[in-house]
Scaffold this motif. Sequence first.
Motif, PDB file in Angstrom:
ATOM      1  N   GLU A 257      15.870  -1.108  39.648  1.00 35.04           N
ATOM      2  CA  GLU A 257      14.716  -0.683  40.431  1.00 35.04           C
ATOM      3  C   GLU A 257      14.034  -1.884  41.070  1.00 35.04           C
ATOM      4  OE1 GLU A 257      10.755   2.154  39.909  1.00 35.04           O
ATOM      5  OE2 GLU A 257      11.841   1.412  38.149  1.00 35.04           O
ATOM      6  N   LEU A 258      13.712  -1.744  42.339  1.00 31.52           N
ATOM      7  CA  LEU A 258      13.016  -2.785  43.076  1.00 31.52           C
ATOM      8  C   LEU A 258      11.572  -2.367  43.339  1.00 31.52           C
ATOM      9  CD1 LEU A 258      15.700  -3.738  45.747  1.00 31.52           C
ATOM     10  CD2 LEU A 258      14.935  -5.158  43.843  1.00 31.52           C
ATOM     11  N   PRO A 259      10.689  -3.320  43.605  1.00 32.98           N
ATOM     12  CA  PRO A 259       9.331  -2.953  44.004  1.00 32.98           C
ATOM     13  C   PRO A 259       9.363  -2.114  45.278  1.00 32.98           C
ATOM     14  CG  PRO A 259       9.468  -5.292  43.470  1.00 32.98           C
ATOM     15  CD  PRO A 259      10.866  -4.782  43.506  1.00 32.98           C
ATOM     16  N   PRO A 260       8.379  -1.248  45.483  1.00 33.41           N
ATOM     17  CA  PRO A 260       8.346  -0.425  46.700  1.00 33.41           C
ATOM     18  C   PRO A 260       8.312  -1.286  47.950  1.00 33.41           C
ATOM     19  CG  PRO A 260       6.743   0.346  45.082  1.00 33.41           C
ATOM     20  CD  PRO A 260       7.257  -0.952  44.582  1.00 33.41           C
ATOM     21  N   GLY A 302      19.139 -15.110  44.813  1.00 37.57           N
ATOM     22  CA  GLY A 302      18.427 -14.119  45.610  1.00 37.57           C
ATOM     23  C   GLY A 302      16.927 -14.297  45.535  1.00 37.57           C
ATOM     24  N   LEU A 303      16.245 -13.601  46.410  1.00 42.02           N
ATOM     25  CA  LEU A 303      14.789 -13.661  46.469  1.00 42.02           C
ATOM     26  C   LEU A 303      14.284 -12.238  46.659  1.00 42.02           C
ATOM     27  CD1 LEU A 303      12.655 -15.988  46.488  1.00 42.02           C
ATOM     28  CD2 LEU A 303      12.631 -15.786  48.974  1.00 42.02           C
ATOM     29  N   ILE A 304      13.410 -11.788  45.760  1.00 40.12           N
ATOM     30  CA  ILE A 304      12.829 -10.448  45.842  1.00 40.12           C
ATOM     31  C   ILE A 304      11.335 -10.607  46.075  1.00 40.12           C
ATOM     32  CG2 ILE A 304      12.359  -8.281  44.633  1.00 40.12           C
ATOM     33  CD1 ILE A 304      15.207 -10.352  43.409  1.00 40.12           C
ATOM     34  N   CYS A 305      10.865 -10.106  47.207  1.00 37.37           N
ATOM     35  CA  CYS A 305       9.450 -10.234  47.548  1.00 37.37           C
ATOM     36  C   CYS A 305       8.748  -8.891  47.392  1.00 37.37           C
ATOM     37  CB  CYS A 305       9.288 -10.740  48.982  1.00 37.37           C
ATOM     38  SG  CYS A 305       7.560 -10.894  49.487  1.00 37.37           S
ATOM     39  N   ASP A 306       7.854  -8.816  46.436  1.00 36.52           N
ATOM     40  CA  ASP A 306       6.980  -7.663  46.254  1.00 36.52           C
ATOM     41  C   ASP A 306       5.677  -7.994  46.986  1.00 36.52           C
ATOM     42  OD1 ASP A 306       5.440  -5.551  45.464  1.00 36.52           O
ATOM     43  OD2 ASP A 306       5.438  -6.044  43.328  1.00 36.52           O
ATOM     44  N   ASP A 317      15.491 -14.630  37.564  1.00 39.63           N
ATOM     45  CA  ASP A 317      14.265 -14.328  36.816  1.00 39.63           C
ATOM     46  C   ASP A 317      13.991 -12.825  36.807  1.00 39.63           C
ATOM     47  OD1 ASP A 317      13.838 -17.006  36.309  1.00 39.63           O
ATOM     48  OD2 ASP A 317      12.618 -17.304  38.109  1.00 39.63           O
ATOM     49  N   TYR A 318      14.244 -12.186  37.940  1.00 41.47           N
ATOM     50  CA  TYR A 318      14.014 -10.751  38.043  1.00 41.47           C
ATOM     51  C   TYR A 318      14.955  -9.987  37.117  1.00 41.47           C
ATOM     52  CZ  TYR A 318      12.817  -6.335  40.323  1.00 41.47           C
ATOM     53  OH  TYR A 318      12.367  -5.065  40.575  1.00 41.47           O
ATOM     54  N   LEU A 319      16.236 -10.367  37.137  1.00 44.23           N
ATOM     55  CA  LEU A 319      17.220  -9.693  36.287  1.00 44.23           C
ATOM     56  C   LEU A 319      16.952  -9.953  34.812  1.00 44.23           C
ATOM     57  CD1 LEU A 319      20.492 -10.340  38.315  1.00 44.23           C
ATOM     58  CD2 LEU A 319      19.065  -8.291  38.289  1.00 44.23           C
ATOM     59  N   LYS A 320      16.467 -11.129  34.482  1.00 48.19           N
ATOM     60  CA  LYS A 320      16.158 -11.456  33.093  1.00 48.19           C
ATOM     61  C   LYS A 320      15.053 -10.544  32.562  1.00 48.19           C
ATOM     62  CE  LYS A 320      14.715 -15.291  30.113  1.00 48.19           C
ATOM     63  NZ  LYS A 320      14.310 -16.734  30.086  1.00 48.19           N
ATOM     64  N   ASN A 321      14.024 -10.349  33.358  1.00 45.94           N
ATOM     65  CA  ASN A 321      12.935  -9.455  32.952  1.00 45.94           C
ATOM     66  C   ASN A 321      13.431  -8.025  32.781  1.00 45.94           C
ATOM     67  OD1 ASN A 321      10.822 -11.309  32.837  1.00 45.94           O
ATOM     68  ND2 ASN A 321      10.447 -11.175  35.031  1.00 45.94           N
ATOM     69  N   GLN A 324      15.330  -7.568  29.553  1.00 38.58           N
ATOM     70  CA  GLN A 324      14.457  -7.594  28.381  1.00 38.58           C
ATOM     71  C   GLN A 324      13.589  -6.342  28.280  1.00 38.58           C
ATOM     72  OE1 GLN A 324      12.359 -11.299  28.877  1.00 38.58           O
ATOM     73  NE2 GLN A 324      14.037 -12.525  28.056  1.00 38.58           N
ATOM     74  N   GLY A 325      13.820  -5.413  29.219  1.00 41.50           N
ATOM     75  CA  GLY A 325      13.124  -4.142  29.151  1.00 41.50           C
ATOM     76  C   GLY A 325      11.767  -4.142  29.776  1.00 41.50           C
ATOM     77  N   SER A 326      11.424  -5.197  30.500  1.00 41.98           N
ATOM     78  CA  SER A 326      10.119  -5.233  31.145  1.00 41.98           C
ATOM     79  C   SER A 326      10.290  -5.068  32.655  1.00 41.98           C
ATOM     80  CB  SER A 326       9.394  -6.551  30.859  1.00 41.98           C
ATOM     81  OG  SER A 326      10.127  -7.641  31.359  1.00 41.98           O
ATOM     82  N   THR A 327       9.285  -4.481  33.284  1.00 44.46           N
ATOM     83  CA  THR A 327       9.282  -4.329  34.743  1.00 44.46           C
ATOM     84  C   THR A 327       8.476  -5.467  35.325  1.00 44.46           C
ATOM     85  OG1 THR A 327       9.399  -1.932  34.507  1.00 44.46           O
ATOM     86  CG2 THR A 327       8.772  -2.794  36.657  1.00 44.46           C
ATOM     87  N   PRO A 328       9.083  -6.335  36.130  1.00 39.52           N
ATOM     88  CA  PRO A 328       8.375  -7.525  36.613  1.00 39.52           C
ATOM     89  C   PRO A 328       7.417  -7.244  37.758  1.00 39.52           C
ATOM     90  CG  PRO A 328      10.580  -7.477  37.496  1.00 39.52           C
ATOM     91  CD  PRO A 328      10.478  -6.305  36.565  1.00 39.52           C
ATOM     92  N   TYR A 329       6.983  -6.019  37.911  1.00 40.05           N
ATOM     93  CA  TYR A 329       6.021  -5.718  38.960  1.00 40.05           C
ATOM     94  C   TYR A 329       5.187  -4.519  38.525  1.00 40.05           C
ATOM     95  CZ  TYR A 329       8.981  -1.793  40.365  1.00 40.05           C
ATOM     96  OH  TYR A 329       9.714  -0.643  40.373  1.00 40.05           O
ATOM     97  N   ASN A 330       4.096  -4.319  39.207  1.00 38.46           N
ATOM     98  CA  ASN A 330       3.206  -3.197  38.902  1.00 38.46           C
ATOM     99  C   ASN A 330       3.273  -2.204  40.051  1.00 38.46           C
ATOM    100  OD1 ASN A 330       2.151  -4.433  36.503  1.00 38.46           O
ATOM    101  ND2 ASN A 330       0.950  -5.777  37.827  1.00 38.46           N
TER     102      ASN A 330
END
Length: 334
Positions: A257-260, A302-306, A317-321, A324-330
């Motif tokens: 899942e990516l940020p909107p 890669g670079l993911i910009c929310d 860093d995004y894949l690592k989060n 680990q079961g955490s969502t790196p964005y709100n």
Amino acid sequence: MGGIQKLPKNFVSSEFNNDISKLERPFLQDSLISAPREIVGPGKRGNLSSKKETKGKICIMKNNDDHYLGYLKKGRPYSIPTLKINTENGQSKFSFDATETNRDTIHTSFASYLQQYDTLIFRSLKDSTLSPKEKFIGIDVDKDNRVICYLASTNGDLILNNADSLNLAEFVRNIARQQAGSETHIPIVRGHVDWRNDYFRIFGKMAFNFLALVKGYNFAIHANFDAIRNWIVNGGENKYVKFDNESGDYFSTVNIELPPYAHTILLAGDNEFLVATIRLYEGASVEILLGESTNSGIITDGLICDWQQRKEYRLNDYLKNISQGSTPYNPLPD
């Protein structure tokens, strides 16, 4: 790079930045990027403030069988004060957006601007769907407080001289005094997307800048990349960038899942070629062939910009989060 992070100073020359900005402006206003940007944002220079919301270019809009001049902002069409002239029967009508509450100010300002003919900046608009007898004169104040007078017609050949401008100013004042010959309306945008082959250079610039960020300045100036660097700077035949909606990118093949409305750049390289994939607003995927490998081994980054949360992540860093079961964005509420 299309997001938040920038390259260090002196990686890119000021001359190139100035030149490419002339292409980036219509890319943001007229291309397939313009619609989602005007609807969901961000505003100027990535600003999320409502005061900086992106305002589309003034264009010819339609409501049923009638036409108006206006723009799109945050997904809502707005019309600008416009004088519509029928050259066949001599009838004229003044119109403005229904959201405007002070009609006296609208009339007075429009007439006052027309009286200041020497300070007006004129721009022509043309649309073959207009009737040859229809002529439109609209006035808008841009972000730099310049008064722009838009002249719209079938062929874009409408000209306004000083005497005409003064006469029309008095005509609008008479409309205001008589409280007749004026109307409000809620406009509807007739969609139009312009695409130039040169816009692919913007995607090439984003991808190549990210390559320079990942591998460094000396890597990016290697002779293997001379061809694409020259194309990004000067244009010419496009051998490097294409839409790739069939195979898509990494995120379209895995359940992550990516940020909107995220902006993503993916970089991949082996012993033969370096390629990048860019996706903006979850829309069309663009693939960029950066050049032959420089024997630097396997590259995956890669670079993911929310941009809605003003956060940016490197791919690992995004894949690592995620792992680990955490969502790196709100996520924003529905």
